[in-house]
Design a protein around this motif. Structure first.
Motif, mmCIF file in Angstrom:
data_model
loop_
_atom_site.group_PDB
_atom_site.id
_atom_site.type_symbol
_atom_site.label_atom_id
_atom_site.label_comp_id
_atom_site.label_asym_id
_atom_site.label_seq_id
_atom_site.Cartn_x
_atom_site.Cartn_y
_atom_site.Cartn_z
ATOM 1 N N ALA A 295 -6.032 7.745 -6.782
ATOM 2 C CA ALA A 295 -6.820 8.289 -5.677
ATOM 3 C C ALA A 295 -7.260 9.706 -6.021
ATOM 4 O O ALA A 295 -6.475 10.506 -6.534
ATOM 5 C CB ALA A 295 -6.019 8.294 -4.380
ATOM 6 N N VAL A 296 -8.529 9.994 -5.744
ATOM 7 C CA VAL A 296 -9.110 11.321 -5.969
ATOM 8 C C VAL A 296 -9.791 11.752 -4.673
ATOM 9 O O VAL A 296 -10.523 10.965 -4.059
ATOM 10 C CB VAL A 296 -10.119 11.304 -7.136
ATOM 11 N N SER A 297 -9.533 12.980 -4.235
ATOM 12 C CA SER A 297 -10.122 13.466 -2.989
ATOM 13 C C SER A 297 -10.547 14.918 -3.145
ATOM 14 O O SER A 297 -10.083 15.634 -4.045
ATOM 15 C CB SER A 297 -9.113 13.337 -1.830
ATOM 16 N N ALA B 57 -10.136 5.721 -3.706
ATOM 17 C CA ALA B 57 -8.839 5.237 -4.172
ATOM 18 C C ALA B 57 -9.013 3.830 -4.701
ATOM 19 O O ALA B 57 -9.826 3.053 -4.193
ATOM 20 C CB ALA B 57 -7.813 5.258 -3.041
ATOM 21 N N THR B 58 -8.255 3.514 -5.716
ATOM 22 C CA THR B 58 -8.309 2.182 -6.306
ATOM 23 C C THR B 58 -6.902 1.701 -6.597
ATOM 24 O O THR B 58 -6.013 2.495 -6.938
ATOM 25 C CB THR B 58 -9.147 2.193 -7.603
ATOM 26 N N LEU C 147 -8.061 -5.950 -8.464
ATOM 27 C CA LEU C 147 -8.718 -4.640 -8.535
ATOM 28 C C LEU C 147 -9.499 -4.426 -7.256
ATOM 29 O O LEU C 147 -10.207 -5.323 -6.781
ATOM 30 C CB LEU C 147 -9.657 -4.569 -9.751
ATOM 31 N N ASP C 148 -9.355 -3.226 -6.667
ATOM 32 C CA ASP C 148 -10.121 -2.894 -5.478
ATOM 33 C C ASP C 148 -10.408 -1.398 -5.483
ATOM 34 O O ASP C 148 -9.932 -0.652 -6.350
ATOM 35 C CB ASP C 148 -9.378 -3.309 -4.199
ATOM 36 N N ALA C 149 -11.214 -0.979 -4.528
ATOM 37 C CA ALA C 149 -11.567 0.431 -4.392
ATOM 38 C C ALA C 149 -11.877 0.717 -2.928
ATOM 39 O O ALA C 149 -12.439 -0.136 -2.229
ATOM 40 C CB ALA C 149 -12.757 0.805 -5.272
ATOM 41 N N PRO D 10 0.838 -1.214 0.000
ATOM 42 C CA PRO D 10 0.000 0.000 0.000
ATOM 43 C C PRO D 10 0.857 1.242 0.000
ATOM 44 O O PRO D 10 1.950 1.264 0.538
ATOM 45 C CB PRO D 10 -0.805 -0.140 1.301
ATOM 46 N N ARG D 11 0.356 2.304 -0.636
ATOM 47 C CA ARG D 11 1.069 3.575 -0.735
ATOM 48 C C ARG D 11 0.293 4.630 0.037
ATOM 49 O O ARG D 11 -0.778 5.043 -0.397
ATOM 50 C CB ARG D 11 1.207 4.036 -2.194
ATOM 51 N N PRO D 12 0.790 5.080 1.194
ATOM 52 C CA PRO D 12 0.102 6.160 1.896
ATOM 53 C C PRO D 12 0.221 7.448 1.113
ATOM 54 O O PRO D 12 1.212 7.680 0.436
ATOM 55 C CB PRO D 12 0.854 6.234 3.245
ATOM 56 N N GLY D 13 -0.758 8.312 1.213
ATOM 57 C CA GLY D 13 -0.679 9.561 0.477
ATOM 58 C C GLY D 13 -2.014 10.254 0.479
ATOM 59 O O GLY D 13 -2.567 10.613 1.508
ATOM 60 N N VAL D 14 -2.607 10.409 -0.703
ATOM 61 C CA VAL D 14 -3.882 11.087 -0.831
ATOM 62 C C VAL D 14 -4.954 10.275 -0.111
ATOM 63 O O VAL D 14 -4.893 9.052 -0.041
ATOM 64 C CB VAL D 14 -4.214 11.254 -2.330
ATOM 65 N N LEU D 15 -5.914 10.969 0.441
ATOM 66 C CA LEU D 15 -7.003 10.319 1.169
ATOM 67 C C LEU D 15 -7.605 9.207 0.334
ATOM 68 O O LEU D 15 -7.893 9.352 -0.833
ATOM 69 C CB LEU D 15 -8.073 11.358 1.500
ATOM 70 N N GLY D 16 -7.780 8.072 0.988
ATOM 71 C CA GLY D 16 -8.368 6.930 0.315
ATOM 72 C C GLY D 16 -7.377 5.842 0.018
ATOM 73 O O GLY D 16 -7.759 4.745 -0.330
ATOM 74 N N SER D 17 -6.076 6.092 0.168
ATOM 75 C CA SER D 17 -5.099 5.052 -0.057
ATOM 76 C C SER D 17 -5.167 4.041 1.056
ATOM 77 O O SER D 17 -5.551 4.352 2.174
ATOM 78 C CB SER D 17 -3.685 5.657 -0.131
ATOM 79 N N PRO D 18 -4.771 2.775 0.787
ATOM 80 C CA PRO D 18 -4.818 1.762 1.840
ATOM 81 C C PRO D 18 -4.008 2.170 3.040
ATOM 82 O O PRO D 18 -2.989 2.818 2.934
ATOM 83 C CB PRO D 18 -4.229 0.524 1.143
#
Length: 930
Positions: A328-330, A313-314, A294-296, A34-42
């Motif tokens: 990821a879009v926030s 995020a997907t 594929l996930d979201a 997982p990549r932390p970053g923009v809201l919605g990332s795992p």
């Protein structure tokens, strides 16, 4: 008998009861981190289950046996033939006595009863089974063993017809999410063989005989590979209850699957301790696993009185196309108005072994929203970066095509480099003595929303408008290098093309003679305002490096070349002054000579203290450049002239001399007294190294009236030493009081900039001790962590059993306990020379700042970290990051205080279970200063 063996194997179902509950969390795709970053990332704190057998040593410490106390005797030939008979699953029995009741079809094993089937062994004081009533009973402290799984009990009763059973006073171990748990209580299994019930149970991960903590639940229901529910649940520390929950729920389905995210909420958000506290609720959302590739994730964060943030995020992955990525879009809505959109896209793909692409897009529509709500001090100076790179390798060379974009959080300006093309052919050999090494690059740089000063612009309708605007610009650069080597001669050839364009208001003051006044010396000035500017240039350079002379001593390098008639401009230019037409200048020959010897001086023949000798080395680098006078046309002089100035049409001859100096004082340790053969090379120490920046002198400029030959305004000295690892000092002095190169200026060095970096750690003390012979050099053992170097704030790695990030900051808990002391001090000072030394202005005093940072463990169970920035000029602390952690065996307490330079303050306190980080107590409070 087959029913008896089946019943024994069903008892093993009791060993899979899960201890506690937390909602379903998002998980990365197979093989993807997982990549932390923009809201919605795992989430960064997703646990990873280890593989391999359960640690039986922990079970033994808790009181569970590792193996049966009895064994079956070696079978004879007849028994071995029966055991190996195909088509049958054997069940073995042993005991002091075996009684078989044929009428009611019952068998009883009494005294050290032992039975085994398919690797599952049951050991008890007595075992009885009746086929008529379908009852299996084991008493006398029955013990069940299945590989690393161990189960103890006071008694077992199982109905083989209804497939229901009860284990009284059960005690067992099991693995859940990579953690070994221990269970005590009454356990029951139903007829479906997939549901387990427990009553009056205690669950813990502490492997001590008297556990430090445990969970007590009155009722527990577990559905195999599906769900676990318990009610009510009380958390005990030793025998003291500290937390009560009405129920807990846990999704135990294996693998990636859809589910509700675990909300992050502190107890102070439920029951406010202060009326001024603003509640917050984060990580609200849903995780959707469309497939294994594929996930979201849909997620919402809410901060009362501050902002609301939502995003999706997907993650995707394609094995056949060697492709993986995340999108990821926030959107962030600030309380009181204003919003910001964020996009983060990461994509990696390999088209073949020689072709690959890497894409990392990060964009924010309104950086002020992020900056105002930032609690992390690093966000105040952070840039939002994006990049794309395509690489292709051929037999003849390689091609790299890409670009990048940097967006500032401070003023929302951006710089973009797109495209960036580099073609790097392999060197082409024409025989042994001739080699051609061409190279090509094309770079297009764009700037946008660059803040400009306010301009006063006349309004045609009357009046004056004050305009504060931003500017955009473009710079396109093309380079083509064609160096050619002939034996020891190197012929350099390069062509550079630049094209500039800007869209921004420019105000230029122009002076022209007044036609109404007979005096030609009289002139009037007026201001012109332009909407933008443009310029293009073409330059080429050539020269030949002659063979190196006196290679082992003086290292003399002569060079012959051709340069422009005036070095103020390239060979050909076009701009607003030429009405868009190219004008060019002439060329003139040039000659340069480089000298880089090294002089040594050894002294202290009998040694000095722990040193057996000293050596002082001086390495000057002298460069002399010469070029005859040159002339340029009036047309070219007007093309490169700035508004209100003139450029002479004749350029003076060039004779410059520059000197760069490096000095090093070294010492060699004395040889060991027992080393008679001198097989071990004594260690060398760099006691002090001084590097001085170039100092230049122009002989032609010195010939002019009222001028001197000095062309260096400031000089910088840098100091390093091996005695203090991590120590460095840099000092910059302004050399002249007055205009540079004027004979009215006086040589008066003035300190304008100073910086120092100092790191104090166990390595520092070892270096000092080894220098004086107090300690020997200690090499790190393989696999031993280097406790003398630690990641900077925000750069450490999440360790297993940590709660991950502190809410919406980039901080992570300290990685290890028991680390050595490490302290870092950074000092910076800048100032300008006062125009009047007797009455300096306050603005000329400059600025000073000190950065302090330390990380240490006062005890093996404590870890502390402190980072601060102090503004000496304003006499105030600009930022603080104070962190404390306490290891409480199976628990960890974390204290975190953050004060940002923008005035935002945050306080976090968390106690969490290392084996189950989702179970924690959080107290967090933030104050925003807008």
């Amino acid at each position: 008998m087959p029913r008896l063996a089946r019943a024994l194997s069903l008892v093993l179902l009791a060993a899979t009861v899960a201890p506690a509950a937390h909602a379903q969390r998002e998980q990365p795709l197979p093989g993807q981190r997982p990549r932390p970053g923009v809201l919605g990332s795992p989430s960064a704190n997703t646990p990873r289950a280890p593989t391999g057998p359960i640690d039986t040593s922990r079970a033994r410490r808790a009181g569970l046996p590792s193996a049966p106390t009895q064994t079956f005797p070696e079978p004879d030939s007849t028994l071995r033939e029966l055991l190996e008979r195909p088509g049958y699953t054997p069940t073995r029995f042993a005991g002091d006595s075996v009684t078989l009741f044929t009428e009611n079809r019952r068998v009883e094993l009494n005294g050290n009863a032992l039975t085994e089937r398919q690797g599952v062994t049951l050991e008890a004081g007595a075992v009885g089974y009746g086929e008529t009533d379908c009852i299996l009973e084991a008493s006398g402290k029955p013990r069940l063993f299945d590989k690393a799984q161990v189960l103890l009990g006071d008694g077992i009763s199982y109905n083989t017809c209804t497939h229901r059973g009860v284990i009284r006073g059960a005690f067992t171990n099991f693995e859940e999410q990579g953690v070994v748990w221990f269970l005590r209580g009454n356990v029951a299994s139903d007829s479906s063989s997939t549901r387990i019930y427990a009553a009056s149970s205690e669950i813990t991960t502490c492997d001590l005989p008297v556990s430090h903590y445990h969970f007590a639940a009155r009722e527990v229901k577990w559905v195999s590979n599906n769900v676990i529910v318990a009610r009510p649940v009380v958390l005990y520390v030793r025998d003291v209850p500290i937390l009560w929950l009405p129920f807990i729920f846990q999704d135990t389905r294996p693998g990636r699957h859809s589910g509700i995210l675990t909300p992050q909420v502190g107890l102070n958000d439920l029951v406010r301790t202060s009326s001024t506290y603003n509640r917050q609720l984060t990580n609200i959302g849903f995780y959707w696993a469309a497939s294994d590739y594929l996930d979201a994730t849909f997620r919402v964060d809410w901060y009362s009185g501050r902002y609301l943030q939502a995003g999706i995020a997907t993650n995707y992955r394609s094995l056949s196309r060697f492709m993986t990525g995340a999108l990821a879009v926030s959107r962030q809505w600030q309380n009181g108005g204003g919003s910001s959109n964020g996009i983060r896209w990461s994509h990696q793909q390999s088209f073949s072994l020689s072709t690959s692409v890497n894409l990392d897009v990060n964009y924010l529509s309104n950086t002020s929203i992020v900056r105002q709500n930032a609690l992390d001090p690093l966000l105040n100076t952070q840039q939002v970066t994006s990049s794309v790179n395509l690489q292709k390798r051929y037999n003849w060379g390689s091609i790299a095509l890409g670009g990048n974009r940097r967006q500032s959080l401070s003023d929302n300006s951006s710089t973009t480099q797109l495209p960036s093309l580099n073609i790097s052919p392999k060197p082409i050999d024409f025989g042994r003595s001739v080699t051609w090494s061409p190279g090509f690059s094309l770079v297009n740089d764009l700037t946008a929303k660059t803040p400009l000063n306010a301009l006063l612009v006349a309004n045609p309708a009357g009046g004056v408008d004050t305009i504060l605007q931003t500017g955009n610009s473009r710079v396109t650069a093309l380079n083509f290098d064609t160096p050619l080597r002939f034996g020891s001669f190197n012929l350099r050839n390069s062509v550079r093309v630049l094209d500039n364009a800007s869209v921004a208001r420019q105000s230029i003051t122009v002076r022209e003679p007044d036609a109404t006044t007979p005096d030609p010396a009289d002139s009037v000035s007026f201001t012109r305002t332009y909407a933008g500017d443009f310029a293009s240039s073409v330059d080429w350079d050539t020269g030949i490096n002659l063979p190196l002379l006196f290679r082992s001593t003086w290292k003399l390098q002569p060079t012959i070349g051709i340069q422009n008639a005036t070095t103020l401009a390239p060979f050909a230019v076009r701009n607003r002054n030429t009405d868009g037409q190219f004008v060019r200048q002439g060329k003139r020959p040039s000659f340069s000579l480089g000298l880089s010897p090294t002089f040594y001086n050894r002294f202290g023949g009998h040694g000095l203290g722990p040193l057996g000798g000293l050596r002082h080395s001086v390495s000057p680098q002298v460069f002399f450049n010469y070029a005859p006078a040159g002339t340029i046309s009036d047309e070219f002089a007007r093309a490169i002239a700035r508004p209100g100035s003139t450029v002479p049409t004749r350029s003076a001859p060039l004779q410059t001399l520059s000197l760069t100096l490096t000095q090093t004082l070294e010492g060699k340790a004395r040889a060991s007294a027992g080393d008679t053969l001198n097989n071990v090379e004594p260690r060398k120490y760099r006691l002090l190294s001084i590097s001085t920046s170039p100092l230049s002198y122009d002989f032609e400029q010195a010939k002019d009236s009222g001028r001197t030959g000095w062309t260096t305004r400031a000089i910088t000295n840098s100091f390093l030493s091996d005695l203090l690892p991590g120590f460095s000092v840099s000092l910059t002095h302004d050399l002249w009081r007055g205009a540079l190169g004027s004979d009215t200026s006086h040589f008066s060095p003035f300190l304008t900039q100073a910086s120092a970096n100092f790191t104090l750690s166990s390595r520092t003390f070892r270096s000092i001790g080894s220098f004086f012979g107090l300690v020997g050099r200690r090499e790190r053992e393989p696999g031993e962590p280097d406790n003398s170097r630690f990641p900077a704030y925000g750069g450490s790695t999440v360790r297993p059993g940590s709660p991950g990030q502190f809410y919406n900051t980039d901080q992570v808990p300290l990685t290890t306990m028991g680390r050595g002391f490490n302290a870092t001090v950074n000092y910076s000072r800048t100032r300008v020379r006062p125009l009047d030394p007797d009455n300096p202005l306050p603005s000329e005093a400059g600025t000073q700042s000190i950065g302090l940072g330390t990380t240490f463990s006062p005890t093996p169970f404590w870890a502390a970290s402190w980072q601060t920035q102090y503004n000496v000029t304003d006499k105030r602390f600009e930022s603080h990051v104070l962190r404390l952690e306490r290891d409480l065996h199976e628990w960890r307490a974390a204290f975190n205080f953050v004060r940002n330079a923008n005035g935002n303050v945050a306080f976090y306190f968390s106690i969490f279970l290392t084996d189950l980080p989702q179970l924690k107590f959080d107290y967090d409070q933030t104050t925003l200063n807008r």
